[in-house]
Design an enzyme around this catalytic site. Structure first.
Site, PDB file in Angstrom:
ATOM      1  N   ARG A  43     -12.261   7.461  -1.751  1.00  0.00           N
ATOM      2  CA  ARG A  43     -10.856   7.536  -1.083  1.00  0.00           C
ATOM      3  C   ARG A  43      -9.550   7.940  -2.198  1.00  0.00           C
ATOM      4  NH1 ARG A  43     -11.627   1.053   1.419  1.00  0.00           N
ATOM      5  NH2 ARG A  43     -13.598   1.731   2.595  1.00  0.00           N
ATOM      6  N   ASP A  62      -7.381   1.295  -1.395  1.00  0.00           N
ATOM      7  CA  ASP A  62      -7.512   1.799  -1.120  1.00  0.00           C
ATOM      8  C   ASP A  62      -7.896   2.701  -0.895  1.00  0.00           C
ATOM      9  OD1 ASP A  62      -9.817   1.237  -0.395  1.00  0.00           O
ATOM     10  OD2 ASP A  62     -11.027   1.317  -2.893  1.00  0.00           O
ATOM     11  N   ASP A  63      -7.528   2.397   0.951  1.00  0.00           N
ATOM     12  CA  ASP A  63      -7.672   3.503   2.502  1.00  0.00           C
ATOM     13  C   ASP A  63      -5.751   2.769   2.651  1.00  0.00           C
ATOM     14  OD1 ASP A  63      -7.168   0.637   3.016  1.00  0.00           O
ATOM     15  OD2 ASP A  63      -9.249   1.061   4.078  1.00  0.00           O
ATOM     16  N   ASP A 102      -5.817 -12.114  -0.214  1.00  0.00           N
ATOM     17  CA  ASP A 102      -5.215 -12.332   0.275  1.00  0.00           C
ATOM     18  C   ASP A 102      -5.139 -14.011   0.845  1.00  0.00           C
ATOM     19  OD1 ASP A 102      -7.377 -11.805   2.662  1.00  0.00           O
ATOM     20  OD2 ASP A 102      -6.506 -10.346   2.824  1.00  0.00           O
ATOM     21  N   HIS A 139      -5.912  -0.851   8.568  1.00  0.00           N
ATOM     22  CA  HIS A 139      -6.555  -0.744   9.564  1.00  0.00           C
ATOM     23  C   HIS A 139      -7.499  -1.421  10.916  1.00  0.00           C
ATOM     24  CE1 HIS A 139      -8.904  -2.778   6.889  1.00  0.00           C
ATOM     25  NE2 HIS A 139      -9.387  -3.004   8.112  1.00  0.00           N
TER      26      HIS A 139
END
Length: 330
Positions: free
Chosen positions: A85, A158-159, A250, A274
């Site tokens: 990634r 990291d995406d 989160d 995503h």
């Protein structure tokens, strides 16, 4: 009289429960279930439902004094993704914010540390994707932000691809000396919370809801708000809170900010993760968006490099937005 006594008893119990939350490490625990599509049900602590405001209604005017150097960008990653990634980030949007971006991981990598000029931080947290270990990394990110003295903390995964200039423009709409919690909800309604009775045969009862900004899309917190979080979150206290109320990182952040500190989240609709269908984002709006995500068979429909070479579409997106880079097709 019996009904009145039961009502008074209920009030006492609720009051005691609320007080226990304020010290979150107390001996009284309330367990809840999250009803969230595509996720495993988890235990929760009592919270209240607060409205989520939109950036079109909020904001404190253009603040041109805010520059890129005022932003601390943290990217959560793992040693498992150092070779998969991170290269997509380092060869795309990272080039726009080298000095402002820090990577928080769970293992050493001398090559990446050199490439990032020392901005790869080994948190010494576990490399699994479990709640406690994600909370551990978030706690380290938060402490590093406090040490930086910056005016804004923006967390990404990291995406994510981050459109850095648009991020800056958005933050210039807000005063970092005020309390701001900017994010994007993963669903169009609050997470529903239920209380779990001690008797397993009884059905859970509805007890409220919770708004939070999903870390998979990006979350930004102003310095003013971050400083108010210090008594509850600094020096590892955020980890303790996660473990005490059994929330993912989160959602714990949303619980801390919205419930304990009383600051509503401001929805930034230019944040994307995503969890959305990336291919449905029209090409004509991409320049105005701030963050994007990807997952298997869920990538942006943007022209550019061959999919074998650019499976995440990060390089293609970067060249679509900023074609002046040398590696972009002419």
């Amino acid at each position: 009289m019996g009904t009145l006594r039961m009502f008074k008893a209920a009030v006492v119990l609720i009051t005691l429960g609320y007080c226990s939350l304020l010290v979150y490490q107390g001996s009284v625990n309330f367990n809840f279930i999250e009803s969230r599509p595509g996720s495993v049900q988890a235990a929760f602590t009592l919270t209240t439902s607060e409205p989520v405001t939109d950036t079109k209604l909020q904001g404190s005017g253009q603040n041109k004094n805010i520059t890129l150097d005022d932003i601390f960008i943290s990217v959560k990653t793992s040693k498992h993704f150092h070779q998969t990634r991170l290269p997509h980030i380092l060869n795309s949007w990272y080039l726009l914010a080298k000095e402002q971006t820090w990577f928080f991981t769970d293992g050493d990598n001398d090559t990446l540390k050199k490439l990032t000029n020392g901005h790869l931080i080994n948190t010494n947290c576990s490399d699994t994707h479990q709640r406690a270990h994600l909370c551990c990394k978030t706690s380290v990110e938060y402490d590093w932000f406090l040490q930086s003295g910056k005016k804004w903390w923006c967390h990404f995964d990291d995406d994510n691809y981050v459109n850095v200039p648009r991020l800056l423009t958005k933050l210039q709409e807000f005063d970092p000396q005020e309390d701001w919690y900017l994010g994007r909800i993963s669903v169009d309604k609050p997470v529903t919370l239920f209380i779990l009775p001690k008797e397993t045969k009884k059905k859970p009862s509805l007890k409220g809801s919770l708004w939070f900004g999903t870390f998979g899309a990006g979350v930004c917190i102003s310095k003013s708000l971050a400083l108010k979080m210090v008594p509850l979150a600094s020096g590892g206290k955020f980890i303790s809170m996660c473990n005490s109320i059994k929330l993912p990182d989160d959602i714990t952040m949303g619980y801390l900010i919205s419930h304990l500190l009383g600051v509503n989240m401001v929805v930034v609709r230019e944040f994307h993760s995503h969890l959305e269908q990336m291919k449905l984002l029209p090409l004509k709006i991409l320049r105005d968006q701030i963050s994007f995500g990807y997952s298997t068979n869920n990538v942006l429909n943007v022209p550019g490099f061959d999919e074998t070479y650019d499976p995440t579409r990060f390089l293609s997106l970067h060249c679509f937005l900023y074609p002046h880079f040398e590696f972009c097709p002419r």
